[in-house]
Scaffold this motif. Structure first.
Motif, PDB file in Angstrom:
ATOM      1  N   ARG A  19      28.639  47.281  31.715  1.00 43.94           N
ATOM      2  CA  ARG A  19      27.631  47.396  32.783  1.00 43.94           C
ATOM      3  C   ARG A  19      27.531  46.081  33.557  1.00 43.94           C
ATOM      4  O   ARG A  19      27.391  46.073  34.780  1.00 43.94           O
ATOM      5  CB  ARG A  19      26.271  47.800  32.197  1.00 43.94           C
ATOM      6  CG  ARG A  19      26.224  49.282  31.866  1.00 43.94           C
ATOM      7  CD  ARG A  19      24.836  49.728  31.465  1.00 43.94           C
ATOM      8  NE  ARG A  19      24.466  49.267  30.135  1.00 43.94           N
ATOM      9  CZ  ARG A  19      24.861  49.869  29.011  1.00 43.94           C
ATOM     10  NH1 ARG A  19      25.588  50.955  29.050  1.00 43.94           N
ATOM     11  NH2 ARG A  19      24.501  49.398  27.831  1.00 43.94           N
ATOM     12  N   TRP A  20      27.633  44.968  32.846  1.00 41.82           N
ATOM     13  CA  TRP A  20      27.630  43.652  33.508  1.00 41.82           C
ATOM     14  C   TRP A  20      28.814  43.564  34.477  1.00 41.82           C
ATOM     15  O   TRP A  20      28.670  43.191  35.637  1.00 41.82           O
ATOM     16  CB  TRP A  20      27.722  42.537  32.455  1.00 41.82           C
ATOM     17  CG  TRP A  20      28.068  41.214  33.037  1.00 41.82           C
ATOM     18  CD1 TRP A  20      27.229  40.347  33.657  1.00 41.82           C
ATOM     19  CD2 TRP A  20      29.386  40.629  33.119  1.00 41.82           C
ATOM     20  NE1 TRP A  20      27.929  39.255  34.113  1.00 41.82           N
ATOM     21  CE2 TRP A  20      29.248  39.406  33.787  1.00 41.82           C
ATOM     22  CE3 TRP A  20      30.649  41.026  32.675  1.00 41.82           C
ATOM     23  CZ2 TRP A  20      30.336  38.564  34.042  1.00 41.82           C
ATOM     24  CZ3 TRP A  20      31.729  40.195  32.916  1.00 41.82           C
ATOM     25  CH2 TRP A  20      31.569  38.981  33.588  1.00 41.82           C
ATOM     26  N   LEU A  21      29.991  43.956  33.987  1.00 33.01           N
ATOM     27  CA  LEU A  21      31.204  43.874  34.805  1.00 33.01           C
ATOM     28  C   LEU A  21      31.098  44.790  36.031  1.00 33.01           C
ATOM     29  O   LEU A  21      31.472  44.411  37.139  1.00 33.01           O
ATOM     30  CB  LEU A  21      32.427  44.274  33.975  1.00 33.01           C
ATOM     31  CG  LEU A  21      33.769  44.243  34.708  1.00 33.01           C
ATOM     32  CD1 LEU A  21      34.155  42.811  35.075  1.00 33.01           C
ATOM     33  CD2 LEU A  21      34.875  44.873  33.863  1.00 33.01           C
ATOM     34  N   ARG A  22      30.554  45.989  35.818  1.00 32.64           N
ATOM     35  CA  ARG A  22      30.415  46.944  36.925  1.00 32.64           C
ATOM     36  C   ARG A  22      29.598  46.329  38.052  1.00 32.64           C
ATOM     37  O   ARG A  22      29.927  46.441  39.220  1.00 32.64           O
ATOM     38  CB  ARG A  22      29.730  48.216  36.406  1.00 32.64           C
ATOM     39  CG  ARG A  22      30.005  49.448  37.228  1.00 32.64           C
ATOM     40  CD  ARG A  22      29.255  50.641  36.713  1.00 32.64           C
ATOM     41  NE  ARG A  22      29.683  51.040  35.369  1.00 32.64           N
ATOM     42  CZ  ARG A  22      29.069  51.973  34.633  1.00 32.64           C
ATOM     43  NH1 ARG A  22      28.001  52.591  35.100  1.00 32.64           N
ATOM     44  NH2 ARG A  22      29.514  52.278  33.435  1.00 32.64           N
ATOM     45  N   GLY A  23      28.510  45.641  37.672  1.00 34.45           N
ATOM     46  CA  GLY A  23      27.656  44.970  38.660  1.00 34.45           C
ATOM     47  C   GLY A  23      28.414  43.884  39.408  1.00 34.45           C
ATOM     48  O   GLY A  23      28.314  43.772  40.636  1.00 34.45           O
ATOM     49  N   GLN A  24      29.185  43.096  38.671  1.00 37.02           N
ATOM     50  CA  GLN A  24      29.953  42.011  39.305  1.00 37.02           C
ATOM     51  C   GLN A  24      30.986  42.568  40.275  1.00 37.02           C
ATOM     52  O   GLN A  24      31.164  42.043  41.372  1.00 37.02           O
ATOM     53  CB  GLN A  24      30.677  41.178  38.228  1.00 37.02           C
ATOM     54  CG  GLN A  24      29.777  40.471  37.252  1.00 37.02           C
ATOM     55  CD  GLN A  24      28.912  39.411  37.933  1.00 37.02           C
ATOM     56  OE1 GLN A  24      29.321  38.796  38.906  1.00 37.02           O
ATOM     57  NE2 GLN A  24      27.710  39.231  37.436  1.00 37.02           N
ATOM     58  N   LEU A  25      31.650  43.621  39.864  1.00 38.81           N
ATOM     59  CA  LEU A  25      32.712  44.193  40.704  1.00 38.81           C
ATOM     60  C   LEU A  25      32.124  44.812  41.975  1.00 38.81           C
ATOM     61  O   LEU A  25      32.710  44.736  43.053  1.00 38.81           O
ATOM     62  CB  LEU A  25      33.516  45.246  39.924  1.00 38.81           C
ATOM     63  CG  LEU A  25      34.348  44.690  38.758  1.00 38.81           C
ATOM     64  CD1 LEU A  25      34.937  45.831  37.924  1.00 38.81           C
ATOM     65  CD2 LEU A  25      35.476  43.784  39.262  1.00 38.81           C
ATOM     66  N   ARG A  26      30.930  45.400  41.818  1.00 40.74           N
ATOM     67  CA  ARG A  26      30.254  45.988  42.989  1.00 40.74           C
ATOM     68  C   ARG A  26      29.917  44.879  43.979  1.00 40.74           C
ATOM     69  O   ARG A  26      30.127  45.006  45.176  1.00 40.74           O
ATOM     70  CB  ARG A  26      28.997  46.723  42.531  1.00 40.74           C
ATOM     71  CG  ARG A  26      28.501  47.751  43.534  1.00 40.74           C
ATOM     72  CD  ARG A  26      27.301  48.512  43.005  1.00 40.74           C
ATOM     73  NE  ARG A  26      27.584  49.230  41.772  1.00 40.74           N
ATOM     74  CZ  ARG A  26      26.801  49.238  40.701  1.00 40.74           C
ATOM     75  NH1 ARG A  26      25.670  48.551  40.688  1.00 40.74           N
ATOM     76  NH2 ARG A  26      27.129  49.924  39.631  1.00 40.74           N
ATOM     77  N   ARG A  27      29.407  43.756  43.426  1.00 40.98           N
ATOM     78  CA  ARG A  27      29.029  42.618  44.263  1.00 40.98           C
ATOM     79  C   ARG A  27      30.240  42.064  45.020  1.00 40.98           C
ATOM     80  O   ARG A  27      30.128  41.574  46.138  1.00 40.98           O
ATOM     81  CB  ARG A  27      28.439  41.520  43.368  1.00 40.98           C
ATOM     82  CG  ARG A  27      27.429  40.649  44.071  1.00 40.98           C
ATOM     83  CD  ARG A  27      26.583  39.906  43.065  1.00 40.98           C
ATOM     84  NE  ARG A  27      25.915  40.796  42.141  1.00 40.98           N
ATOM     85  CZ  ARG A  27      25.550  40.466  40.902  1.00 40.98           C
ATOM     86  NH1 ARG A  27      25.820  39.272  40.417  1.00 40.98           N
ATOM     87  NH2 ARG A  27      24.917  41.323  40.141  1.00 40.98           N
ATOM     88  N   LEU A  28      31.408  42.145  44.399  1.00 44.16           N
ATOM     89  CA  LEU A  28      32.630  41.645  45.032  1.00 44.16           C
ATOM     90  C   LEU A  28      33.207  42.631  46.046  1.00 44.16           C
ATOM     91  O   LEU A  28      34.191  42.329  46.712  1.00 44.16           O
ATOM     92  CB  LEU A  28      33.704  41.395  43.964  1.00 44.16           C
ATOM     93  CG  LEU A  28      33.585  40.153  43.100  1.00 44.16           C
ATOM     94  CD1 LEU A  28      34.570  40.228  41.949  1.00 44.16           C
ATOM     95  CD2 LEU A  28      33.843  38.902  43.944  1.00 44.16           C
ATOM     96  N   GLY A  29      32.619  43.827  46.112  1.00 44.47           N
ATOM     97  CA  GLY A  29      33.133  44.841  47.039  1.00 44.47           C
ATOM     98  C   GLY A  29      34.473  45.411  46.580  1.00 44.47           C
ATOM     99  O   GLY A  29      35.308  45.821  47.388  1.00 44.47           O
TER     100      GLY A  29
END
Lengths: 130, 104
Positions: A19-29
């Protein structure tokens, strides 16, 4: 950009890290297809750490995500038993019940490297080109 | 993970919700154990519409279930897999083994 996650625990840590990674990847577009691959690879890498490096009991894990230019790099570190897995060929018609985790890691990432991690444990480096 | 099991006219439809991973797959497997050997069951469907994430442990559970049902001549299908689930099935080439359908 560099972001990190660390925790100690068993399988419950895998979901939290994803879930942490999903958030980071979303932030990176990150495009959804690539984000799915990176998250799956992290999940399998952590399952593997908990099962093999820590014998199912769990332990300390650290995940680092680095995005530079068109490259995404994920590093998963543990302090458990050293792990140097071979790439397993899997024929789907064998109907094997195990062994899909390593196969998925190899097929999901552009580059896969396991190396000794400092004094103890293992470092898994996964790379993708965006 | 939550699961809904519908049993009707010889068909079982299992609808897991949430992630089907190393933490939840054993739980689902326990939940369906009793039904796997039920004589009147002729067809079995895992409706995956609400499964956003499937990992190697979830796959292992699906393969074990398929093998056990096949031994008894019961057909098994996967219905409505989402993007991440389709990806896992394609990468492991298990999409050639499982019957995959749009609607359960």
């Amino acid at each position: 950009m560099i972001a990190g996650f660390q925790a100690a625990g068993g399988l419950e840590v895998v979901g939290r890290a994803r879930r942490w990674l999903r958030g980071q990847l979303r932030r990176l577009g990150t495009p959804p297809e690539l984000a799915v691959d990176v998250e799956l690879a992290l999940g399998e890498a952590l399952n593997n750490v908990i099962e093999h490096a820590y014998g199912g009991r769990g332990g300390w894990v650290q995940v680092t995500l680095r995005a530079e230019g068109n490259e995404l790099c994920l590093v998963v570190r543990d302090r458990g038993r050293p792990f140097r897995p071979p790439a397993p060929p899997v024929d789907p018609h064998d109907l094997r019940e195990r062994g899909y985790g390593l196969l998925l890691i190899h097929r999901l990432a552009s580059e896969v490297e396991w190396r000794p991690g400092g004094r103890r444990g293992t470092e898994l480096v996964l790379r993708w080109r965006r | 993970m939550r699961v809904e099991v519908v049993r009707e006219n010889g068909e079982v439809i299992v609808r897991p919700r949430g992630d089907l991973d190393a933490a939840s797959a054993p739980e689902l497997e326990r939940a369906i154990q009793g039904l796997l050997d039920a004589r009147e069951v002729k067809r079995w469907t895992f409706d995956l519409a609400e499964v956003e994430y499937l990992d190697s442990s979830g796959l292992g559970m699906l393969v074990r279930t398929l093998k056990r049902l096949r031994e008894r001549g019961v057909e098994m299908a996967l219905a409505r897999p989402q993007l991440a689930v389709q990806r896992v099935l394609a990468l492991t080439r298990l999409d050639r083994i499982f019957q995959i359908q749009g609607d359960p």
